[in-house]
Structures are given as C-alpha cells and as structure tokens.
Motif scaffolding. Structure first.
Motif, PDB file in Angstrom:
ATOM      1  N   LEU A 101       0.807  -1.220   0.000  1.00  0.00           N
ATOM      2  CA  LEU A 101       0.000   0.000   0.000  1.00  0.00           C
ATOM      3  C   LEU A 101       0.842   1.273   0.000  1.00  0.00           C
ATOM      4  O   LEU A 101       0.314   2.369  -0.210  1.00  0.00           O
ATOM      5  N   ASP A 102       2.142   1.148   0.241  1.00  0.00           N
ATOM      6  CA  ASP A 102       3.001   2.332   0.322  1.00  0.00           C
ATOM      7  C   ASP A 102       3.009   3.115  -0.989  1.00  0.00           C
ATOM      8  O   ASP A 102       3.029   4.346  -0.983  1.00  0.00           O
ATOM      9  N   ARG A 105      -0.192   5.172  -1.266  1.00  0.00           N
ATOM     10  CA  ARG A 105      -0.141   6.351  -0.393  1.00  0.00           C
ATOM     11  C   ARG A 105       0.827   7.393  -0.947  1.00  0.00           C
ATOM     12  O   ARG A 105       0.539   8.601  -0.916  1.00  0.00           O
ATOM     13  N   VAL A 108      -0.819   9.258  -3.914  1.00  0.00           N
ATOM     14  CA  VAL A 108      -1.800  10.242  -3.442  1.00  0.00           C
ATOM     15  C   VAL A 108      -1.093  11.466  -2.874  1.00  0.00           C
ATOM     16  O   VAL A 108      -1.450  12.614  -3.175  1.00  0.00           O
ATOM     17  N   ARG A 109      -0.077  11.227  -2.064  1.00  0.00           N
ATOM     18  CA  ARG A 109       0.653  12.326  -1.447  1.00  0.00           C
ATOM     19  C   ARG A 109       1.327  13.211  -2.495  1.00  0.00           C
ATOM     20  O   ARG A 109       1.294  14.443  -2.415  1.00  0.00           O
ATOM     21  N   VAL A 143      -6.704   6.091  -7.295  1.00  0.00           N
ATOM     22  CA  VAL A 143      -6.030   7.335  -6.922  1.00  0.00           C
ATOM     23  C   VAL A 143      -6.772   8.536  -7.501  1.00  0.00           C
ATOM     24  O   VAL A 143      -6.923   9.578  -6.849  1.00  0.00           O
ATOM     25  N   THR A 147      -8.313  11.579  -5.203  1.00  0.00           N
ATOM     26  CA  THR A 147      -7.736  12.932  -5.285  1.00  0.00           C
ATOM     27  C   THR A 147      -8.561  13.864  -6.168  1.00  0.00           C
ATOM     28  O   THR A 147      -8.407  15.087  -6.069  1.00  0.00           O
TER      29      THR A 147
END
Length: 250
Positions: A101-102, A105, A108-109, A143, A147
């Motif tokens: 999942l990294d 994330r 998205v970041r 994603v 977002t």
C-alpha cells in the motif's frame, strides 16, 4: 499547489538519456497542450516495450512537468539505477507484501503536493499479439477518485518496433530509424464516479473509461481500429490450457 522542480537528478537522467534518443530515433509528439501547467495530475499510459518509459519520459520532460513513475521495487536495488530512481522521486512498488500500500499512499501524497504521477494501468507489458492495450488494473482509477486529480490519457507507439515486447531476444532493432510517437489527450471525465462508493464495480467502470481513452488515442497513432474487446491474457491462457487438455484426452 506547487509543482515539482525538475532538479539535479532529473536533469542528470535527461543528460544521459536524451542524446541517444535524439540521435537514434525520430519523434512525433502531439498533445502537449493537455499536460497541465500547474497542480497535481495523473497520466495513464499504454505499455508496449521495455524502451517506452524512456520515450514517454522524454516527451513529458519537454513539457516541463516531470512524471513520477511507479516502478518495481527490485529496480531500486541496482547501484546506479537505484540512486537515479530515488533522486528523481520515482515510487517503488512492493507487490504482495506488507508494503504494497506504500506506493498507493505515495502516489496520493505526490498528487496532493502538486506533482504528476504516471501510471501504466495494464500493470505490465501488453501481451496482446497485436500490441493493443489489455484491460487495466484499478490503481490509477482508485487514486484519481480519491484525489479528483485530472487523468491525462497518453498513447505511444514506436518503441515496440525497436524493442518488441516479450521478444526472445530483446535486442534493439534500430535500423531503419524508428519514429517514437506519443499522443496525449484531454483529461478523462470521471466526474460521474466522484460521488459513488469506490467499490470494485465502480473502480472497474472508471478504469474502463481510462483504458478506452488510451486505446482511442492509440488508434489515432496507428491509423487503425483496435479489437472490439481488449485482449484478456488470463482468459487466453485458460483457453490454451483447455484446448491442450482436450487434445491430450482425444
């Protein structure tokens, strides 16, 4: 929202990669006006050669908006390549692990920070015998819906003629000189999905919209029509096994 500066590592990578690309290939680039000037966004790109990440990165580098790719984690272990990947901010993908999942994330970041994240929705090189896009995986759609960032579809063609996908020997076929074609289209309209629960069905529908846009752009580049149904490698492999089993019992 800020935009990612090109920075030292991307300029170094460009200084290494661009000269041979310019010398060895011709270019047919269209649709740069669809790459947003500011703010976070997603590009969704077809994948038909081990060479095409360089072709596509060259195209987008010249727009001034550098992409952050999702790349296999194993590539980050290579001494120099890993250093460049980390320096340019590429995102490692750990498949089937606690770190899987990294990448999601991190994507998205990055978008929330005003950057571009490039997805290969197929998740691998196409296995279609005629090199059309396969059905996509849902990561880019997931994603995008989280977002609400623009999703710019991108089609490319030509790198596969120099280095065909899954060829027994991945030797470059440089002559006659190939043309690397890249075509970016207007952002895909996913607004119909924004207020729906992002369940498996919704993500599949949104992914199909994205893949349809990519395929239509590729039709324009290739000047021919894609098959009515995208090639499903799993289904084709299952059918091959079934036929082999029938032949073995006949």
């Amino acid at each position: 929202m800020s935009r990612r500066r090109i920075g030292f590592w991307y300029r170094l990578a460009a200084a290494i990669a661009k000269p041979p690309l310019v010398v060895l290939f011709k270019r047919d680039w269209r649709g740069m006006e669809h790459i947003p000037a500011d703010g976070g966004f997603i590009t969704a790109v077809n994948h038909n050669s081990y060479l095409d990440p360089l072709s596509y990165a060259h195209f987008q580098y010249n727009t001034g908006r550098v992409p952050r790719f999702l790349a296999k984690a194993a590539l980050f272990k290579a001494p120099f390549v890993g250093m460049v990947l980390r320096g340019t901010g590429q995102i490692p993908v750990y498949r089937e692990s606690t770190n899987a999942l990294d990448a999601f994330r991190a994507a998205v970041r990055a978008i929330e920070q005003g950057e571009c994240v490039a997805f290969y929705p197929e998740g691998t090189l196409t296995r279609d015998p005629d090199v059309w896009p396969m059905p996509g995986k849902t990561g880019a759609a997931r994603v995008a819906l989280m977002t609400r960032a623009p999703v710019v579809p991108v089609a490319q063609w030509g790198a596969n003629l120099a280095m065909p996908p899954y060829a027994r020997e991945n030797k470059l076929q440089l002559f006659p000189r190939k043309t690397l074609k890249v075509l970016a289209g207007p952002p895909v309209d996913l607004s119909a999905f924004y207020d729906r629960e992002p369940n498996a069905e919704v993500l599949k529908e949104a992914t199909e919209v994205i893949m349809t846009a990519i395929t239509e752009l590729l039709e324009e580049l290739r000047e021919e029509k894609a098959p009515a149904e995208p090639y499903d490698h799993r289904r084709a492999r299952s059918e091959q096994r079934r036929k082999a089993a029938e032949e073995g019992t006949s």
